[in-house]
Write a protein that holds these residues in place. Structure first.
Motif, mmCIF file in Angstrom:
data_model
loop_
_atom_site.group_PDB
_atom_site.id
_atom_site.type_symbol
_atom_site.label_atom_id
_atom_site.label_comp_id
_atom_site.label_asym_id
_atom_site.label_seq_id
_atom_site.Cartn_x
_atom_site.Cartn_y
_atom_site.Cartn_z
ATOM 1 N N TRP A 16 0.819 -1.220 0.000
ATOM 2 C CA TRP A 16 0.000 0.000 0.000
ATOM 3 C C TRP A 16 0.850 1.266 0.000
ATOM 4 O O TRP A 16 0.361 2.335 -0.352
ATOM 5 C CB TRP A 16 -1.011 -0.035 1.154
ATOM 6 C CG TRP A 16 -2.036 -1.083 0.850
ATOM 7 C CD1 TRP A 16 -2.069 -2.359 1.313
ATOM 8 C CD2 TRP A 16 -3.136 -0.967 -0.067
ATOM 9 N NE1 TRP A 16 -3.113 -3.053 0.745
ATOM 10 C CE2 TRP A 16 -3.781 -2.222 -0.101
ATOM 11 C CE3 TRP A 16 -3.623 0.065 -0.872
ATOM 12 C CZ2 TRP A 16 -4.905 -2.462 -0.915
ATOM 13 C CZ3 TRP A 16 -4.737 -0.172 -1.666
ATOM 14 C CH2 TRP A 16 -5.365 -1.424 -1.681
ATOM 15 N N GLU A 17 2.123 1.127 0.390
ATOM 16 C CA GLU A 17 3.008 2.296 0.308
ATOM 17 C C GLU A 17 3.675 2.405 -1.063
ATOM 18 O O GLU A 17 4.291 3.417 -1.372
ATOM 19 C CB GLU A 17 4.095 2.227 1.403
ATOM 20 C CG GLU A 17 3.534 2.475 2.788
ATOM 21 C CD GLU A 17 4.602 2.513 3.872
ATOM 22 O OE1 GLU A 17 5.755 2.150 3.584
ATOM 23 O OE2 GLU A 17 4.254 2.881 5.004
ATOM 24 N N GLY A 19 2.487 2.608 -4.099
ATOM 25 C CA GLY A 19 1.957 3.616 -5.016
ATOM 26 C C GLY A 19 1.559 4.879 -4.281
ATOM 27 O O GLY A 19 2.235 5.320 -3.354
ATOM 28 N N ASP A 20 0.456 5.460 -4.719
ATOM 29 C CA ASP A 20 -0.090 6.644 -4.051
ATOM 30 C C ASP A 20 -1.597 6.561 -4.201
ATOM 31 O O ASP A 20 -2.164 7.033 -5.195
ATOM 32 C CB ASP A 20 0.465 7.915 -4.703
ATOM 33 C CG ASP A 20 -0.146 9.162 -4.078
ATOM 34 O OD1 ASP A 20 -0.912 9.031 -3.102
ATOM 35 O OD2 ASP A 20 0.126 10.262 -4.588
ATOM 36 N N THR A 22 -3.905 8.126 -2.990
ATOM 37 C CA THR A 22 -4.673 9.384 -3.045
ATOM 38 C C THR A 22 -5.146 9.665 -4.485
ATOM 39 O O THR A 22 -6.168 10.306 -4.691
ATOM 40 C CB THR A 22 -3.839 10.593 -2.556
ATOM 41 O OG1 THR A 22 -2.748 10.815 -3.448
ATOM 42 C CG2 THR A 22 -3.288 10.373 -1.162
ATOM 43 N N GLN A 23 -4.384 9.170 -5.470
ATOM 44 C CA GLN A 23 -4.733 9.398 -6.878
ATOM 45 C C GLN A 23 -6.044 8.700 -7.257
ATOM 46 O O GLN A 23 -6.799 9.188 -8.095
ATOM 47 C CB GLN A 23 -3.607 8.889 -7.788
ATOM 48 C CG GLN A 23 -2.274 9.555 -7.551
ATOM 49 C CD GLN A 23 -2.228 10.965 -8.126
ATOM 50 O OE1 GLN A 23 -2.942 11.293 -9.072
ATOM 51 N NE2 GLN A 23 -1.393 11.806 -7.545
ATOM 52 N N ASP A 54 -6.426 8.357 2.850
ATOM 53 C CA ASP A 54 -6.226 9.780 3.150
ATOM 54 C C ASP A 54 -7.519 10.461 3.577
ATOM 55 O O ASP A 54 -7.614 11.681 3.546
ATOM 56 C CB ASP A 54 -5.596 10.505 1.947
ATOM 57 C CG ASP A 54 -6.551 10.593 0.765
ATOM 58 O OD1 ASP A 54 -7.577 9.876 0.754
ATOM 59 O OD2 ASP A 54 -6.286 11.388 -0.155
ATOM 60 N N ASN A 76 2.552 6.930 4.006
ATOM 61 C CA ASN A 76 2.329 8.058 3.086
ATOM 62 C C ASN A 76 0.865 8.516 3.120
ATOM 63 O O ASN A 76 0.570 9.706 2.989
ATOM 64 C CB ASN A 76 2.766 7.690 1.652
ATOM 65 C CG ASN A 76 2.135 6.407 1.143
ATOM 66 O OD1 ASN A 76 1.784 5.518 1.920
ATOM 67 N ND2 ASN A 76 1.971 6.282 -0.167
ATOM 68 N N LEU A 77 -0.058 7.565 3.347
ATOM 69 C CA LEU A 77 -1.482 7.937 3.374
ATOM 70 C C LEU A 77 -1.845 8.578 4.710
ATOM 71 O O LEU A 77 -2.690 9.482 4.761
ATOM 72 C CB LEU A 77 -2.355 6.717 3.087
ATOM 73 C CG LEU A 77 -2.103 6.103 1.707
ATOM 74 C CD1 LEU A 77 -2.944 4.849 1.490
ATOM 75 C CD2 LEU A 77 -2.387 7.119 0.598
ATOM 76 N N ALA A 80 -0.759 12.071 4.238
ATOM 77 C CA ALA A 80 -1.688 12.777 3.335
ATOM 78 C C ALA A 80 -2.991 13.107 4.065
ATOM 79 O O ALA A 80 -3.557 14.190 3.894
ATOM 80 C CB ALA A 80 -1.963 11.932 2.094
ATOM 81 N N PHE A 226 -0.318 3.992 -9.779
ATOM 82 C CA PHE A 226 -0.413 4.366 -8.361
ATOM 83 C C PHE A 226 -1.108 3.354 -7.454
ATOM 84 O O PHE A 226 -1.123 3.544 -6.242
ATOM 85 C CB PHE A 226 -1.137 5.718 -8.228
ATOM 86 C CG PHE A 226 -0.411 6.849 -8.898
ATOM 87 C CD1 PHE A 226 0.774 7.334 -8.356
ATOM 88 C CD2 PHE A 226 -0.894 7.416 -10.064
ATOM 89 C CE1 PHE A 226 1.458 8.374 -8.963
ATOM 90 C CE2 PHE A 226 -0.225 8.455 -10.684
ATOM 91 C CZ PHE A 226 0.959 8.935 -10.129
ATOM 92 N N TYR A 227 -1.779 2.336 -7.980
ATOM 93 C CA TYR A 227 -2.551 1.398 -7.142
ATOM 94 C C TYR A 227 -1.738 0.112 -6.988
ATOM 95 O O TYR A 227 -1.549 -0.636 -7.958
ATOM 96 C CB TYR A 227 -3.908 1.128 -7.820
ATOM 97 C CG TYR A 227 -4.829 0.188 -7.063
ATOM 98 C CD1 TYR A 227 -5.367 0.531 -5.825
ATOM 99 C CD2 TYR A 227 -5.185 -1.053 -7.591
ATOM 100 C CE1 TYR A 227 -6.221 -0.310 -5.142
ATOM 101 C CE2 TYR A 227 -6.051 -1.908 -6.917
ATOM 102 C CZ TYR A 227 -6.563 -1.529 -5.697
ATOM 103 O OH TYR A 227 -7.411 -2.375 -5.020
#
Ligand code: SAM
Length: 278
Positions: A16-17, A19-20, A22-23, A54, A76-77, A80, A226-227
């Motif tokens: 889960w870290e 990618g990102d 939030t996108q 996030d 990272n989430l 965010a 990102f996923y």
């Protein structure tokens, strides 16, 4: 002593870290709000949002006046989410790192409501997850989960199915997150946590991935870049020379399921809404 990289220490966190999210979450805000509006939130209610990302649901929960803690395994989430809470001036919302399999540091019976929308379903050890959600929720309170459904013909189930067809088989003993969308598993997991099946309701509901200006093809590009689960499929497909095949299948799926009448994206996806009364 050996210092293992985080990816070996906790593959769930690494996934889960990677990618990102939030996108993708940017397409989920409206349906997140709709779910929150259906929950009967009252000011000062204590709410845990587990696998909060996030803050798709945590932010609207806090806007309704609840005291909200978001717990997520991806650092990272968490960052965010805390940035979004600060930008919105929400002092009744905080995000912290944690693992749904073991919510150590969270006291028993802390929350009136534990909500997990496509979050806790992704943690390994589902029996521990059910036990932890029951433990941290007050007697007289509720647990509400949104879970994707295996083999469902709609979008997310199909994205995960296509992605897994391009990814090497999971390690022995791996329990698919999608089993959280199956009634018998849900009843068994909460049953072992001490909840009788009469206290569990399960209904199918529809979630929408929406963007007024991003096309279904752009939406798929975000999944590929990102996923975490789709990124792993992309890595594997690249190695086996099947990247174009994967990309075409995903784009075809998104276009076929898009209900938007203009350039944007409006893709429905069926999920299992689980309510557990304690
Ligand atoms: C599909 S996203 C959903 C995020 C958010 N609930 C939303 O609706 O936007 C899944 C989330 O679950 C989190 N997650 C996965 N495994 C977890 C675990 N073991 N404990 C806590 N969070 C976890 C991921 O980091 C990710 O933020």
């Amino acid at each position: 002593m050996t210092n293992f990289p985080a990816s070996i220490a906790n593959p769930n966190q690494a996934l889960w870290e990677k990618g990102d999210f939030t996108q993708i979450a940017a397409f989920m805000r409206q349906s997140g709000e709709v779910i929150v509006e259906s929950l009967g939130i009252t000011p000062q209610m204590k709410v845990l949002d587990l696998g909060s990302g996030d803050g798709t649901t945590a932010v609207p929960l806090a806007r309704l006046g609840a005291e909200v803690v978001g717990i997520d395994i991806a650092r990272n989430l968490v960052e965010a989410g805390n940035r979004r809470a600060a930008a919105a001036g929400l002092r009744n919302l905080m995000f912290q790192e944690g693992d749904a399999c073991n919510l150590h540091g969270v006291a028993d019976h802390s929350f009136d409501l534990t909500l997990s929308v496509f979050g806790a379903m992704f943690a390994p050890r589902p029996f521990d997850v059910a036990k932890e959600m029951v433990r941290v929720t007050k007697r007289g309170g509720r647990i509400v989960m949104g879970n994707w459904i295996p083999n469902d013909p709609t979008f997310v189930s199909q994205v995960l199915k296509i992605s897994s067809a391009f990814t090497p088989p999971p390690p022995e003993g791996f329990v698919s997150p999608m089993t959280w969308g199956v009634e018998s598993h849900i009843i068994e997991r909460f049953g072992q946590a001490g909840v009788p099946k009469e206290n569990i309701s399960m209904v199918k509901d529809t979630y929408y991935f929406a963007s007024p200006d991003k096309t279904p093809t752009q939406f798929i590009d975000l999944f590929e870049n990102f996923y975490g689960p789709t990124m792993n499929a992309v890595d594997a497909a690249q190695k086996s020379g099947r990247l174009e095949e994967l990309h075409n299948q995903l784009v075809e799926l998104a276009k076929a399921q898009n209900k938007s009448k203009d350039v944007g994206t409006l893709i429905p996806a069926t999920f299992m809404r689980v309510t557990v009364s304690l």
